[in-house]
Write an enzyme that holds these catalytic residues in place. Structure first.
Site: not given
Ligand SMILES: NC(=O)c1ccc[n+]([C@@H]2O[C@H](COP(=O)([O-])OP(=O)(O)OC[C@H]3O[C@@H](n4cnc5c(N)ncnc54)[C@H](O)[C@@H]3O)[C@@H](O)[C@H]2O)c1
Length: 253
Positions: A144, A157
């Site tokens: 991220s 985080y």
């Molecule tokens: N959305 C953003 O702006 C953003 C920005 C930077 C990084 N990220 C990263 O991208 C990745 C995906 O984020 P997102 O925004 O799609 O989030 P989201 O919450 O929409 O989806 C995350 C998914 O991960 C699953 N999950 C959570 N804990 C888990 C575990 N222990 N084992 C297996 N699955 C698990 C959840 O059930 C969910 O389906 C994450 O690593 C997040 O930190 C997101």
């Protein structure tokens, strides 16, 4: 024209929604056989159904990425179902507490490190082991921009995501001569349930979020998926050890 990842056996963690769901769909569209792994069974099956409805091939494997035995099972199921493993997207993640360090709950810190950092490490550990037995492969992990610049109240985080970029380099160096590439992506703000939930709970943050990136607005999950697709495909055959920022210019400021 040939599809970008034709026949590549691909595991996507966190595939039930958000960036993982979009990436699972995008890889399937480009010919991959996809293991959708998540703790969310209903959402995971939803992604598999969407892939199959579009004519693709996928299975769901219920997996908590912080549990070694479950990560091993996830990788084994990919090998059994699709004859090997070519691509692993270590993407499952949580945002954890939103507090300054003094107020930050210790259990919350442990959990965010367990899922976001140890989960990626376990994926690398068992994914690389299986790829070595299968002629190599490409691993992409989700970092991220919060792992590159400090965001107040996101110490756990941020530490987890900085760690993702560093262990990505470790993996890239350790297996560079053995056909394994390891890269990370660093999204900025992406319109997923994770970010929508934060904006719902803190409505005052929405405008700030929408103005954060120089390009304006929030990224769509598919825009992140396309970058993962590049890194997972042979188009990136000489790219390893990198964290590719997909953040509308944010880090250029
Ligand atoms: N959305 C953003 O702006 C953003 C920005 C930077 C990084 N990220 C990263 O991208 C990745 C995906 O984020 P997102 O925004 O799609 O989030 P989201 O919450 O929409 O989806 C995350 C998914 O991960 C699953 N999950 C959570 N804990 C888990 C575990 N222990 N084992 C297996 N699955 C698990 C959840 O059930 C969910 O389906 C994450 O690593 C997040 O930190 C997101």
């Amino acid at each position: 024209m040939r599809n970008l990842v034709d026949g590549k056996a691909t595991v996507v963690t966190g595939g039930a929604q958000g960036i993982g769901e979009a990436t699972a769909l995008r890889f399937a569209e480009e010919g991959a056989d996809v293991v959708v792994a998540d703790v969310d069974e209903e959402g995971g099956h939803g992604t598999v159904d969407a892939i199959e409805d579009a004519g693709g091939s996928a299975v769901f494997v219920e997996t908590d990425v912080s549990e070694a035995a479950e990560v091993q099972t996830m990788i084994t199921r990919c090998v059994e179902e699709f004859g090997g493993i070519d691509v692993l997207f270590n993407n499952a993640g949580i945002d954890g507490p939103l507090e300054n360090i003094v107020e930050y709950d210790e259990d919350g810190f442990d959990r965010v490190i367990d899922v976001n950092l140890k989960g990626v490490w376990l994926g690398l550990k068992y994914g690389i082991e299986a790829m070595l037995a299968d002629g190599g492969g490409s691993i992409i992990s989700t970092s991220s921009i919060g792992g590159q610049v400090a965001v107040p109240e996101y110490s756990g985080y941020g530490a987890s995501k900085a760690g993702v970029s560093l262990i990505t380099k470790s993996a890239a160096l350790e297996f560079a001569t053995e056909g394994i590439r390891a890269n990370a992506i660093a999204p900025g703000l992406v319109e997923t349930p994770m970010v929508n939930d934060i904006m719902e709970e803190n409505p005052e943050m929405e405008e700030q979020f929408r103005n954060m990136e120089p390009m304006g607005g929030l990224a769509q999950p598919k825009e992140i998926a396309n970058s993962v697709l590049f890194l997972g495909s042979d188009l990136a055959s000489r790219v390893t050890g990198h964290t590719l920022a997909v953040e509308g210019g944010y880090l250029s400021q």
